[in-house]
Motif scaffolding. Structure first.
Motif, PDB file in Angstrom:
ATOM      1  N   GLY A  13      -5.908   1.481   0.479  1.00 51.67           N
ATOM      2  CA  GLY A  13      -4.516   1.073   0.500  1.00 51.67           C
ATOM      3  C   GLY A  13      -3.594   1.798   1.445  1.00 51.67           C
ATOM      4  N   CYS A  14      -4.128   2.668   2.306  1.00 51.22           N
ATOM      5  CA  CYS A  14      -3.260   3.413   3.221  1.00 51.22           C
ATOM      6  C   CYS A  14      -2.689   2.484   4.286  1.00 51.22           C
ATOM      7  CB  CYS A  14      -4.039   4.539   3.891  1.00 51.22           C
ATOM      8  SG  CYS A  14      -3.053   5.493   5.071  1.00 51.22           S
ATOM      9  N   GLU A  15      -1.354   2.543   4.435  1.00 47.98           N
ATOM     10  CA  GLU A  15      -0.686   1.761   5.472  1.00 47.98           C
ATOM     11  C   GLU A  15      -0.074   2.630   6.557  1.00 47.98           C
ATOM     12  OE1 GLU A  15       2.051  -0.907   3.563  1.00 47.98           O
ATOM     13  OE2 GLU A  15       0.452  -2.340   3.185  1.00 47.98           O
ATOM     14  N   GLU A  73       1.756   0.715  -8.847  1.00 49.10           N
ATOM     15  CA  GLU A  73       2.279  -0.207  -7.844  1.00 49.10           C
ATOM     16  C   GLU A  73       3.754   0.078  -7.562  1.00 49.10           C
ATOM     17  OE1 GLU A  73      -1.344  -1.772  -9.540  1.00 49.10           O
ATOM     18  OE2 GLU A  73       0.517  -1.159 -10.522  1.00 49.10           O
ATOM     19  N   TYR A 127       4.038   3.125  -5.364  1.00 48.22           N
ATOM     20  CA  TYR A 127       3.749   2.790  -3.968  1.00 48.22           C
ATOM     21  C   TYR A 127       4.937   2.081  -3.310  1.00 48.22           C
ATOM     22  CZ  TYR A 127      -1.268   3.752  -4.671  1.00 48.22           C
ATOM     23  OH  TYR A 127      -2.488   4.348  -4.924  1.00 48.22           O
ATOM     24  N   LYS A 182      -7.905   2.832   4.848  1.00 53.80           N
ATOM     25  CA  LYS A 182      -7.445   1.450   4.712  1.00 53.80           C
ATOM     26  C   LYS A 182      -8.050   0.787   3.485  1.00 53.80           C
ATOM     27  CE  LYS A 182      -6.175   0.566   9.511  1.00 53.80           C
ATOM     28  NZ  LYS A 182      -6.363  -0.269  10.719  1.00 53.80           N
ATOM     29  N   THR A 190       6.985   4.042  -0.329  1.00 52.06           N
ATOM     30  CA  THR A 190       6.857   3.447   1.001  1.00 52.06           C
ATOM     31  C   THR A 190       8.230   3.052   1.528  1.00 52.06           C
ATOM     32  OG1 THR A 190       4.606   2.664   0.557  1.00 52.06           O
ATOM     33  CG2 THR A 190       5.804   1.596   2.351  1.00 52.06           C
ATOM     34  N   GLY A 232       0.825  -1.198   0.000  1.00 47.04           N
ATOM     35  CA  GLY A 232       0.000   0.000   0.000  1.00 47.04           C
ATOM     36  C   GLY A 232       0.861   1.250   0.000  1.00 47.04           C
ATOM     37  N   TRP A 233       0.300   2.348   0.502  1.00 49.68           N
ATOM     38  CA  TRP A 233       0.987   3.632   0.435  1.00 49.68           C
ATOM     39  C   TRP A 233       0.986   4.334   1.779  1.00 49.68           C
ATOM     40  CZ3 TRP A 233      -2.576   7.249   1.842  1.00 49.68           C
ATOM     41  CH2 TRP A 233      -3.929   6.987   1.567  1.00 49.68           C
ATOM     42  N   PRO A 290      -4.010   8.106  -3.938  1.00 50.22           N
ATOM     43  CA  PRO A 290      -4.013   7.278  -5.154  1.00 50.22           C
ATOM     44  C   PRO A 290      -4.092   8.100  -6.442  1.00 50.22           C
ATOM     45  CG  PRO A 290      -5.379   6.257  -3.480  1.00 50.22           C
ATOM     46  CD  PRO A 290      -5.005   7.615  -2.949  1.00 50.22           C
TER      47      PRO A 290
END
Length: 257
Positions: free
Chosen positions: A28-30, A237, A240, A25, A244, A2-3, A222
């Protein structure tokens, strides 16, 4: 993978983090990095870290926008808060040549003092800089600071970006890159090395072009990442993964752990 939003003010009153978190979440939020801007905001930032460990990363600092609210005693308060609460970085602080010129000497004082505090604790920086990149980079270099950090909301030249990268920093790329008129920024972002930048929103400010009439939030990462992917000829991808990893390297953390 995720991001991570490397710069968002989710402690501000317009956000309900408990309500926002499931939405984040789902897309994709981490993790999010939430920086303080005044001594009065330390507690609200630290509260988010306490209630959401592993998801909220924090920085404590004194921002030049609020120079009239800072007192020299707040520097000791900052030092004490870092020692007690162990934030991930020092910031948001920096230099802003767009502010009243009468504040410049005060800005330099608080910048240099906070730089020394960060050095003493071995913390990376979250830096705000407008129209002062050359001077700020020079001050960091002369200070011998070696712990890196984020140059938040960066829209300078590739040469300026490279100077920061050489000092161990990465540059934060946010909503400004999505505007059609930002041609120079597009070229700069396309040319950055994979390990040289991170994603950010600066929520609730700096809304990207696709939501320019609405309040900004990390939910827009995103869309920003997709724009960057097109500029760089990479998949979203890959954007990200790279960004990250860059956050993890700068903050000495493992996202999602």
């Amino acid at each position: 993978m995720g991001w991570v939003d490397s710069h968002c003010h989710l402690n501000f009153p317009q956000f309900d983090f408990e309500q926002l978190l499931p939405e984040l979440k789902a897309v994709g939020c981490e993790g999010v990095l939430v920086p303080a801007t005044t001594a009065a905001s330390f507690d609200s930032v630290l509260q988010l870290k306490q209630t959401h460990p592993g998801c909220v990363f924090t920085a404590l600092g004194l921002h030049p926008y609020f120079i009239d609210q800072h007192e020299t005693s707040h520097l000791q308060r900052l030092d004490d808060a870092i020692r007690e609460h162990q934030p991930h970085a020092l910031g948001e602080f920096g230099l802003d040549a767009m502010l009243d010129g009468a504040t410049w000497n005060q800005q330099l004082f608080y910048f240099n003092q906070q730089l020394e505090i960060a050095k003493s604790h071995g913390l990376p920086l979250v830096i705000h800089c407008l129209k002062a990149h050359d001077e700020l980079a020079s001050l960091v270099r002369k200070s011998g600071f070696t712990h890196g950090g984020f140059i938040h909301g960066f829209s300078g030249s590739l040469q300026q970006a490279q100077r920061y990268l050489d000092l161990g920093f990465v540059v934060g790329i946010g909503g400004a890159v999505t505007y059609e008129r930002a041609k120079a920024m597009h070229k700069m972002v396309a040319a950055l090395p994979d390990d040289g930048y991170v994603l950010e929103t600066d929520s609730p400010d700096m809304a990207p072009a696709f939501v320019r009439d609405k309040a900004n939030s990390p939910l827009n990462i995103p869309g920003i990442a997709q724009f960057i992917a097109q500029l760089r000829g990479q998949s979203i991808e890959q954007i990200y993964v790279d960004t990250t990893r860059n956050v993890e390297r700068v903050l000495h953390i493992t996202v999602g752990a």
